[in-house]
Design a protein around this motif. Structure first.
Motif, PDB file in Angstrom:
ATOM      1  N   GLN A  77       4.280  -4.036  -2.687  1.00 25.81           N
ATOM      2  CA  GLN A  77       4.741  -5.102  -3.600  1.00 25.81           C
ATOM      3  C   GLN A  77       3.469  -6.031  -4.091  1.00 25.81           C
ATOM      4  OE1 GLN A  77       7.826  -5.500  -4.179  1.00 25.81           O
ATOM      5  NE2 GLN A  77       6.913  -6.849  -5.597  1.00 25.81           N
ATOM      6  N   GLN A  78       2.461  -6.103  -3.514  1.00 19.15           N
ATOM      7  CA  GLN A  78       1.309  -6.942  -3.987  1.00 19.15           C
ATOM      8  C   GLN A  78       0.907  -6.226  -5.252  1.00 19.15           C
ATOM      9  OE1 GLN A  78      -1.011  -7.416  -0.266  1.00 19.15           O
ATOM     10  NE2 GLN A  78      -0.903  -9.448  -0.873  1.00 19.15           N
ATOM     11  N   GLN A  79       0.624  -4.763  -5.261  1.00 20.35           N
ATOM     12  CA  GLN A  79       0.068  -4.015  -6.249  1.00 20.35           C
ATOM     13  C   GLN A  79       1.071  -4.195  -7.499  1.00 20.35           C
ATOM     14  OE1 GLN A  79      -2.056  -0.213  -4.825  1.00 20.35           O
ATOM     15  NE2 GLN A  79      -0.850  -0.765  -3.208  1.00 20.35           N
ATOM     16  N   THR A  92       3.024  -6.557  -8.174  1.00 19.63           N
ATOM     17  CA  THR A  92       3.416  -7.954  -8.720  1.00 19.63           C
ATOM     18  C   THR A  92       2.092  -8.150  -9.416  1.00 19.63           C
ATOM     19  OG1 THR A  92       4.587  -8.371  -6.826  1.00 19.63           O
ATOM     20  CG2 THR A  92       3.344 -10.238  -7.935  1.00 19.63           C
ATOM     21  N   ALA A  93       0.989  -7.627  -9.110  1.00 20.57           N
ATOM     22  CA  ALA A  93      -0.241  -7.659  -9.992  1.00 20.57           C
ATOM     23  C   ALA A  93      -0.165  -7.149 -11.218  1.00 20.57           C
ATOM     24  CB  ALA A  93      -1.446  -7.153  -9.159  1.00 20.57           C
ATOM     25  N   GLU A 138       4.176  -4.531   2.069  1.00 20.00           N
ATOM     26  CA  GLU A 138       3.383  -5.781   1.593  1.00 20.00           C
ATOM     27  C   GLU A 138       2.525  -5.332   0.533  1.00 20.00           C
ATOM     28  OE1 GLU A 138       2.328  -8.208   4.781  1.00 20.00           O
ATOM     29  OE2 GLU A 138       4.266  -8.454   5.680  1.00 20.00           O
ATOM     30  N   LEU A 139       1.709  -4.571   0.936  1.00 21.43           N
ATOM     31  CA  LEU A 139       0.634  -4.190  -0.042  1.00 21.43           C
ATOM     32  C   LEU A 139       1.118  -3.433  -1.509  1.00 21.43           C
ATOM     33  CD1 LEU A 139      -2.423  -3.752  -0.841  1.00 21.43           C
ATOM     34  CD2 LEU A 139      -2.276  -1.455   0.183  1.00 21.43           C
ATOM     35  N   TRP A 187      -7.808  -9.560  -5.311  1.00 27.09           N
ATOM     36  CA  TRP A 187      -6.781  -9.615  -6.294  1.00 27.09           C
ATOM     37  C   TRP A 187      -7.381 -10.381  -7.375  1.00 27.09           C
ATOM     38  CZ3 TRP A 187      -3.543  -6.056  -5.475  1.00 27.09           C
ATOM     39  CH2 TRP A 187      -3.248  -5.729  -4.205  1.00 27.09           C
ATOM     40  N   GLU A 234      -9.149 -11.541   0.702  1.00 26.90           N
ATOM     41  CA  GLU A 234      -7.945 -10.786  -0.062  1.00 26.90           C
ATOM     42  C   GLU A 234      -7.640 -11.501  -1.381  1.00 26.90           C
ATOM     43  OE1 GLU A 234      -4.538  -9.512   2.347  1.00 26.90           O
ATOM     44  OE2 GLU A 234      -5.701 -10.257   4.207  1.00 26.90           O
ATOM     45  N   GLU A 235      -8.019 -12.858  -1.374  1.00 26.29           N
ATOM     46  CA  GLU A 235      -7.770 -13.433  -2.843  1.00 26.29           C
ATOM     47  C   GLU A 235      -8.799 -13.159  -3.883  1.00 26.29           C
ATOM     48  OE1 GLU A 235      -7.432 -18.358  -4.261  1.00 26.29           O
ATOM     49  OE2 GLU A 235      -7.928 -17.765  -2.053  1.00 26.29           O
TER      50      GLU A 235
END
Length: 374
Positions: free
Chosen positions: A53-55, A57-58, A50-51, A356, A352-353
Motif C-alpha cells: 500500500q505504501q508503494q 500510495t507513493a 502495508e508495504l 520514502w 523509513e521516512e
C-alpha cells in the motif's frame, strides 16, 4: 522500427525496503525460539500488506514484497535450489569498512529446479495484495552468484566439466522463471553483483593472467544468463540489477563499467538497473556499447543513493541524465535508486521516512524529465 518495452518504468526501484520495527523484533524472537515460524509469517504478511500500500500510495507502478521474508538478498533463494545447502563460514564477506555477518552455501549435488521453492508462495502472496493496474515484481539473484563462487570440489566431486554445470544451472533457473510466470509474474529482475565485482577485480588486476581469469568469468556469466533466457514468453520482462555491494550502507568494491560493458551488452535481457550514485561506478561512456548492441533495451540510471539519507539535488539529477544522453537516447533511459534500501535484513542507515523521500525524489525528477512518466 525499434520497439522499446514500457518496463522497466521511467521511475522504478530495485526491490528491497527497510524492515519495519515490528518485523525486526519478530525475526529476533524467532531466532531466539520465542515465537513459531507461523507467527513470524503472520508478522511478515502484515508488513508486506502495508508495504504494498505504501508503494502504491507513493505512485510506483511496480511493487515488491520488500524482500521482507529474506535475511539476505541472495542466499535465501540459493538455499532453496535442489543441490545447494546453507553453510555458516567463520567469516563474512569483506566490505570497504568491515566484514558482513557470516552466511554462505555449498553445492552438494547436481543443481536442479525445486518446485516447492518458498519464493513461489511468497510471490503468490504478493500478487494477491497487488491492486489492479499495478505490477508485482519478482527479484531473485542471478545464477552467476552460484557459478562464480564454485569451488574446485564442485567439478571434482559433482560435475565433470564447466559446461554441464552451466547447463544445469540455466535449466534450474529457466524452470524457476517459468513457474513465476505461471503464477502471474510478468516482471522479474535478476540481481547480480558479479559484474560489479568483475569490473573492480579487472581494474585492480596486476597481470594479464589475472585479467584473463576474470574475463573468462564474464564469458561464462553471459553464457549461463543467455541460456536460461532462451524462448521465454514475450510478455515477460527480464531486467538485471548491477551493483558493487550494499550492506549497512557500505560497499564492497569500486570499478567503472568499462571493463564489463561488452559483456553486459551481450545479455539478452530487456533492461539494466545500473548503480551510478558516486564515482565508484565511473562515467556513462560504457552505456553506448550497451545501447548499440540493444537499441530496444532500457537503462535505469541508479543516481539516487539508497545508502545515505541526504537527498540529492533534483537539478543535479537532471544534469546527470542529460549527460547520459550523450551516449544513450532519452527514450531508453529511466531513473531509480542505486540499490535496494535493505539488501540484508539489517538495512542501510536511514529511516523509513528518509527512504520514502528518496522514492519521491526519483518519481518527481522522472516526471520532470520524461513526458511519458505519468
Amino acid at each position: 522500427m525499434t520497439t522499446i518495452k514500457e518496463i522497466p518504468f521511467r521511475y522504478d526501484h530495485v526491490g528491497s525496503f527497510l524492515r519495519p520495527a515490528a518485523l525486526k523484533e519478530a525475526r529476533e524472537q524467532f531466532y531466539a525460539d520465542k515465537i513459531t515460524a507461523q507467527q513470524l509469517k503472520e508478522t511478515e504478511d502484515q508488513a508486506i500488506k502495508e508495504l504494498v500500500q505504501q508503494q502504491v500510495t507513493a505512485g510506483l507502478k511496480a511493487v515488491t514484497d520488500g524482500e521482507f521474508r529474506r535475511s539476505w538478498w541472495h542466499l535465501d533463494f540459493l538455499w532453496g535450489l535442489n543441490g545447494v545447502v546453507e553453510t555458516k563460514p567463520e567469516a563474512g564477506y569483506n566490505f570497504h569498512h568491515g566484514e558482513t555477518r557470516a552466511g554462505s552455501y555449498t553445492v552438494v549435488d547436481k543443481i536442479t529446479y525445486n518446485p516447492e521453492h518458498p519464493f513461489f508462495a511468497a510471490f503468490t502472496f504478493l500478487q494477491e495484495q497487488t491492486p489492479q493496474g499495478i505490477l508485482a515484481k519478482a527479484t531473485i539473484p542471478s545464477p552467476t552468484l552460484l557459478f562464480n563462487r564454485k569451488s574446485e570440489a564442485v567439478f571434482h566431486d559433482i560435475y565433470a566439466d564447466e559446461q554441464t554445470f552451466i547447463e544445469d544451472l540455466a535449466a534450474a533457473y529457466r524452470q524457476t522463471i517459468l513457474k513465476f510466470y505461471e503464477l502471474g509474474c510478468r516482471y522479474l529482475q535478476l540481481d547480480d553483483t558479479s559484474w560489479g565485482m568483475y569490473t573492480g577485480f579487472i581494474e585492480q588486476a596486476t597481470s594479464e593472467d589475472e585479467i584473463q581469469k576474470w574475463r573468462h568469468h564474464c564469458e561464462a556469466g553471459v553464457a549461463v544468463v543467455n541460456l536460461l533466457l532462451q524462448d521465454l514468453p514475450e510478455d515477460l520482462t527480464i531486467t538485471m540489477h548491477v551493483c558493487r555491494g550494499n550492506y549497512k550502507s557500505d560497499w564492497a568494491i569500486a570499478g567503472p563499467y568499462d571493463h564489463v560493458a561488452d559483456y553486459l551488452a551481450q545479455l539478452a535481457i530487456d533492461g539494466y538497473f545500473l548503480e551510478y550514485d558516486d564515482d565508484r561506478s565511473g562515467g556513462f561512456a560504457p552505456l553506448a556499447k550497451i545501447h548499440e548492441n540493444g537499441p530496444a533495451k532500457k537503462i535505469v540510471l541508479g543516481l539516487v543513493t539508497s545508502k545515505f539519507p541526504e537527498l540529492e539535488a533534483e537539478e543535479s539529477l537532471i544534469a546527470r541524465i542529460e549527460e547520459a544522453q550523450t551516449y544513450v537516447p532519452l527514450e531508453n533511459l529511466c531513473l531509480s535508486p542505486q540499490c535496494g534500501f535493505a539488501s540484508t535484513e539489517e538495512g542501510n542507515y536511514l529511516t523509513e521516512e528518509q527512504q520514502w523521500a528518496k522514492i519521491k525524489l526519483v518519481i518527481d525528477t522522472a516526471k520532470k524529465v520524461w513526458n511519458d512518466a505519468e
